[in-house]
Design a protein around this motif. Structure first.
Motif, PDB file in Angstrom:
ATOM      1  N   SER A  84      -6.591   4.797   5.318  1.00 62.53           N
ATOM      2  CA  SER A  84      -5.738   4.737   4.124  1.00 62.53           C
ATOM      3  C   SER A  84      -6.554   4.355   2.893  1.00 62.53           C
ATOM      4  CB  SER A  84      -4.582   3.756   4.337  1.00 62.53           C
ATOM      5  OG  SER A  84      -5.054   2.437   4.487  1.00 62.53           O
ATOM      6  N   PHE A  85      -7.494   3.429   3.055  1.00 62.76           N
ATOM      7  CA  PHE A  85      -8.356   3.038   1.935  1.00 62.76           C
ATOM      8  C   PHE A  85      -9.194   4.223   1.456  1.00 62.76           C
ATOM      9  CE2 PHE A  85     -12.823   1.731   1.045  1.00 62.76           C
ATOM     10  CZ  PHE A  85     -12.624   1.306  -0.263  1.00 62.76           C
TER      11      PHE A  85
ATOM     12  N   ALA B  37      -5.487  -1.553  -0.589  1.00 63.69           N
ATOM     13  CA  ALA B  37      -5.812  -0.968   0.724  1.00 63.69           C
ATOM     14  C   ALA B  37      -7.093  -1.559   1.294  1.00 63.69           C
ATOM     15  CB  ALA B  37      -5.934   0.550   0.605  1.00 63.69           C
TER      16      ALA B  37
ATOM     17  N   VAL C  42      -2.836   9.808   3.605  1.00 62.34           N
ATOM     18  CA  VAL C  42      -2.367   8.447   3.333  1.00 62.34           C
ATOM     19  C   VAL C  42      -1.000   8.219   3.966  1.00 62.34           C
ATOM     20  CG1 VAL C  42      -1.153   8.845   1.128  1.00 62.34           C
ATOM     21  CG2 VAL C  42      -2.293   6.667   1.545  1.00 62.34           C
TER      22      VAL C  42
ATOM     23  N   THR D  42       0.823  -1.213   0.000  1.00 61.04           N
ATOM     24  CA  THR D  42       0.000   0.000   0.000  1.00 61.04           C
ATOM     25  C   THR D  42       0.855   1.260   0.000  1.00 61.04           C
ATOM     26  OG1 THR D  42      -1.791  -1.145   1.171  1.00 61.04           O
ATOM     27  CG2 THR D  42      -1.819   1.257   1.206  1.00 61.04           C
TER      28      THR D  42
ATOM     29  N   THR E  32      -5.942   1.430   8.722  1.00 61.01           N
ATOM     30  CA  THR E  32      -6.093   0.820   7.399  1.00 61.01           C
ATOM     31  C   THR E  32      -7.370   1.314   6.712  1.00 61.01           C
ATOM     32  OG1 THR E  32      -7.063  -1.120   8.499  1.00 61.01           O
ATOM     33  CG2 THR E  32      -4.744  -1.254   7.863  1.00 61.01           C
TER      34      THR E  32
ATOM     35  N   ASP F 166      -3.906   0.414  -6.119  1.00 60.65           N
ATOM     36  CA  ASP F 166      -3.567   0.638  -4.713  1.00 60.65           C
ATOM     37  C   ASP F 166      -4.826   0.732  -3.847  1.00 60.65           C
ATOM     38  OD1 ASP F 166      -1.710   0.837  -2.711  1.00 60.65           O
ATOM     39  OD2 ASP F 166      -1.450   2.995  -2.877  1.00 60.65           O
TER      40      ASP F 166
ATOM     41  N   ALA G  40      -1.165   5.063   6.208  1.00 56.18           N
ATOM     42  CA  ALA G  40      -0.530   3.890   5.602  1.00 56.18           C
ATOM     43  C   ALA G  40       0.965   3.814   5.864  1.00 56.18           C
ATOM     44  CB  ALA G  40      -0.779   3.882   4.088  1.00 56.18           C
TER      45      ALA G  40
END
Length: 384
Positions: free
Chosen positions: A269-270, A356, A292, A207, A266, A352, A296
């Motif tokens: 970050s997604f 993620a 991010v 990621t 997490t 990506d 991440a």
């Protein structure tokens, strides 16, 4: 700095090696091969012979990489030195993470995240230095010289540093804490829990590794930003990771356990990657680069390693080797995949986003397993 320096100098290196940006991405993948070659073995050997020799060996090998890239005249030669960088990274991982967990057995999570803080400082400063070189039309090699100087200073310090703690002596501390709380030292299932952590190690590395390699290109080619602005995205990303380290350390002092960070980070970050993909504007990329970086790249991989050591407390070097071997596979495979997609940078970020999302699912599964085996985190058992 060792990981992102090739990406930050993609255009210059492509010209020097008579290749394309995709060709430089192939060279970047060699770092993953180098990690794969020695990581498991170096982790086991660091349990056997101690941490300091591998820290010193990692620094020396990294010096060979930075100097070697400067004298490389083709992809083939550069690929060989890239493998050395991966080996150096493995040596440092095998020495640094276990050493800090052993130096601070009651604050393992905070100690490991501190490593990420210094990684982030390098990631923050290097793009600024590269932007300065580009703006002044200076030789790109000065960025490599800077890294060489930093490493030499570190090497001299490490050579005269005192002895490191005895390998795995912190396991005794964990045994005492477990006796006080009346719980077994280890409850992890090698196959089920081990598989979850290996998959998480791959996805977490993939990621932020993908973002660190392609964020500047995404800003230029998709968001329409200038060279200075696109390079600055990596700095925003690094600032985010530094802020996350500070936030994590502050919350850890307030009795928040490592496992409580995993799912939240997490998920963030997604969402941040998804927004960057859906709305590729300069302002969105600038804001989401910070977010991010926070979620991440702010130590979530190190937190995953710390949680894994809770499941399997014996043999910190071996555990580190196993966990980061998964990450090294990501370091090798992700540049190959993205190199094939280099004609459409937007698709790389969509890739990506999917990674993620998988990371979030794995984090939830690990959290559920943790609560099932160890119970809900409490004030008593929280990170100090």
């Amino acid at each position: 700095m060792g990981v992102i320096i090739l990406a930050q100098n993609m255009e210059a290196l492509a010209k020097h090696w008579n290749t394309t940006v995709g060709g430089v991405a192939i060279v970047i993948s060699s770092l993953g091969i180098g990690r794969l070659i020695v990581l498991l073995v170096s982790g086991w050997l660091s349990d056997k012979f101690g941490r300091k020799p591998f820290v010193v060996l990692g620094v020396i090998t990294y010096l060979l990489f930075f100097g070697g890239i400067l004298v490389s005249t083709s992809i083939t030669v550069a690929y060989i030195f890239g493998i050395l960088a991966g080996i150096a990274n493995s040596f440092l991982d095998s020495g640094t993470y276990p050493a800090l967990m052993e130096m601070f057995p009651e604050s393992k999570g905070s100690a490991n995240v501190i490593i990420k803080a210094f990684v982030s400082l390098g990631q923050f400063g290097l793009p600024l230095f590269v932007s300065f070189l580009v703006a002044g039309d200076f030789w790109y090699g000065w960025s490599f010289i800077l890294c060489i100087v930093v490493l030499i200073v570190n090497l001299l310090f490490m050579l005269f540093a005192g002895k490191f703690p005895v390998a795995n002596q912190d396991a005794k501390v964990e045994e005492k804490e477990a006796e006080k709380e009346d719980v077994p030292v280890s409850k992890g299932n090698v196959w089920f829990d081990g598989t979850l952590f290996v998959l998480y190690g791959y996805v977490a590395q993939a990621t932020f590794y993908l973002v660190s390699q392609w964020l500047s290109q995404y800003g230029t080619k998709v968001a329409g930003m200038g060279d200075a602005g696109s390079h600055a995205l990596i700095s925003y990303y690094s600032i985010g990771s530094i802020v996350c380290v500070l936030v994590t350390a502050a919350l850890a002092k307030r009795a928040v356990k490592e496992i409580q960070f995993l799912g939240v980070y997490t998920l963030i970050s997604f969402i941040s990657l998804l927004l960057m993909y859906m709305f590729p504007t300069a302002i969105m990329c600038s804001i989401m680069s910070f977010v991010v970086g926070f979620s991440a790249a702010g130590g979530v991989l190190q937190l995953g390693l710390t949680i894994m050591s809770t499941f399997f407390p014996a043999g910190k070097g071996t555990i580190t080797g196993v966990f980061y071997t998964a990450g090294s596979i990501a370091s090798f495979t992700i540049p190959l995949f993205t190199g094939m997609m280099s004609t459409n940078i937007a698709n790389i970020f969509l890739f990506d986003v999917i990674i993620a999302l998988i990371g979030f699912v794995l984090a939830v599964l690990i959290t559920v397993r943790y609560y099932h085996l160890f119970g809900k985190p409490s004030q008593k058992g929280a990170v100090k």
